[in-house]
Design an enzyme around this catalytic site. Structure first.
Site, PDB file in Angstrom:
ATOM      1  N   GLU A   3       0.829  -1.218   0.000  1.00 42.25           N
ATOM      2  CA  GLU A   3       0.000   0.000   0.000  1.00 42.25           C
ATOM      3  C   GLU A   3       0.855   1.257   0.000  1.00 42.25           C
ATOM      4  O   GLU A   3       0.584   2.215  -0.735  1.00 42.25           O
ATOM      5  CB  GLU A   3      -0.922   0.027   1.232  1.00 42.25           C
ATOM      6  CG  GLU A   3      -1.889  -1.133   1.317  1.00 42.25           C
ATOM      7  CD  GLU A   3      -1.384  -2.287   2.165  1.00 42.25           C
ATOM      8  OE1 GLU A   3      -2.210  -2.907   2.850  1.00 42.25           O
ATOM      9  OE2 GLU A   3      -0.158  -2.571   2.145  1.00 42.25           O
ATOM     10  N   CYS A  32      -2.325  -3.006   7.251  1.00 39.90           N
ATOM     11  CA  CYS A  32      -1.850  -3.013   8.635  1.00 39.90           C
ATOM     12  C   CYS A  32      -1.990  -1.603   9.215  1.00 39.90           C
ATOM     13  O   CYS A  32      -2.378  -0.663   8.522  1.00 39.90           O
ATOM     14  CB  CYS A  32      -0.390  -3.462   8.686  1.00 39.90           C
ATOM     15  SG  CYS A  32       0.754  -2.232   8.026  1.00 39.90           S
TER      16      CYS A  32
END
Length: 197
Positions: A90, A120
């Site tokens: 990401e 996360c």
């Protein structure tokens, strides 16, 4: 007696069904068109994972698309091969999109992030501050932790917090395929990065 029979029948049916795909969740009323689009993109990312991991990346892949459905960037996690703990898929996708578009604020572009697993805690911060408008993910954090042993971090009420900030989230998309790719990564002895505690 009837109640017990019903419960036993349901249990048998559940066991016969095997690994049931997790139910899609969202912080808005579920839009089937969005789910169908996300399913196609995420399934494609899951399939791309093997080529990325063969080059030392992975096991996660992310892509950013614009509001017209055009691919802006597609990248993998590069923590191990670039020796940087921040290089999650990401974060790499956000950095690549910002570089490509020449901005630190992606909000005006109405971009959507698709990723092979739930972000996360680090990536949630990166997403929130980048200006990404929508997030679609596959394997939920609990299953990522079960399969890989990676600590996803603490993320209390993040769906609600993203909604407060105008960020739409859809999760549990193509989870069976995603879990299998993660399991293959682990079974093939690929490195799972995590700090020594």
């Amino acid at each position: 007696m009837m109640k017990r029979l019903f419960i036993m029948t349901f249990a048998v049916m559940f066991l016969l069904a095997g690994n049931v795909e997790a139910k899609v969740i969202s912080n808005e009323k579920i839009d089937q068109t969005k789910v169908e689009t996300a399913s196609k993109i995420i399934a494609s990312l899951q399939k791309d994972m093997k080529s990325f991991t063969a080059k030392g990346s992975g096991p996660f892949v992310a892509a950013i698309y614009d509001s017209k459905g055009n691919l802006v960037v597609k990248v993998a996690n590069s923590v191990v091969n670039e020796q940087c703990s921040n290089n999650h898929a990401e974060m790499n996708a956000i950095k690549a999109a910002e570089k490509k578009l020449g901005t630190f604020d992606l909000a005006p572009y109405n971009l959507k992030l698709y990723v092979t697993a739930e972000p996360c805690m680090m990536c949630l911060g990166g997403i929130m501050w980048s200006g990404i408008k929508e997030v679609y993910y596959s394997v939920p954090s609990k299953r990522v932790e079960d399969i890989t042993g990676f600590d996803e971090g603490f993320k209390p009420h993040w769906f609600k917090e993203f909604k407060k900030r105008g960020i739409i989230v859809y999760g549990n998309i193509e989870t069976e395929l995603g879990e299998q790719e993660l399991q293959d990564y682990v079974d093939n002895g690929k490195k799972i990065y995590k700090p020594t505690r």
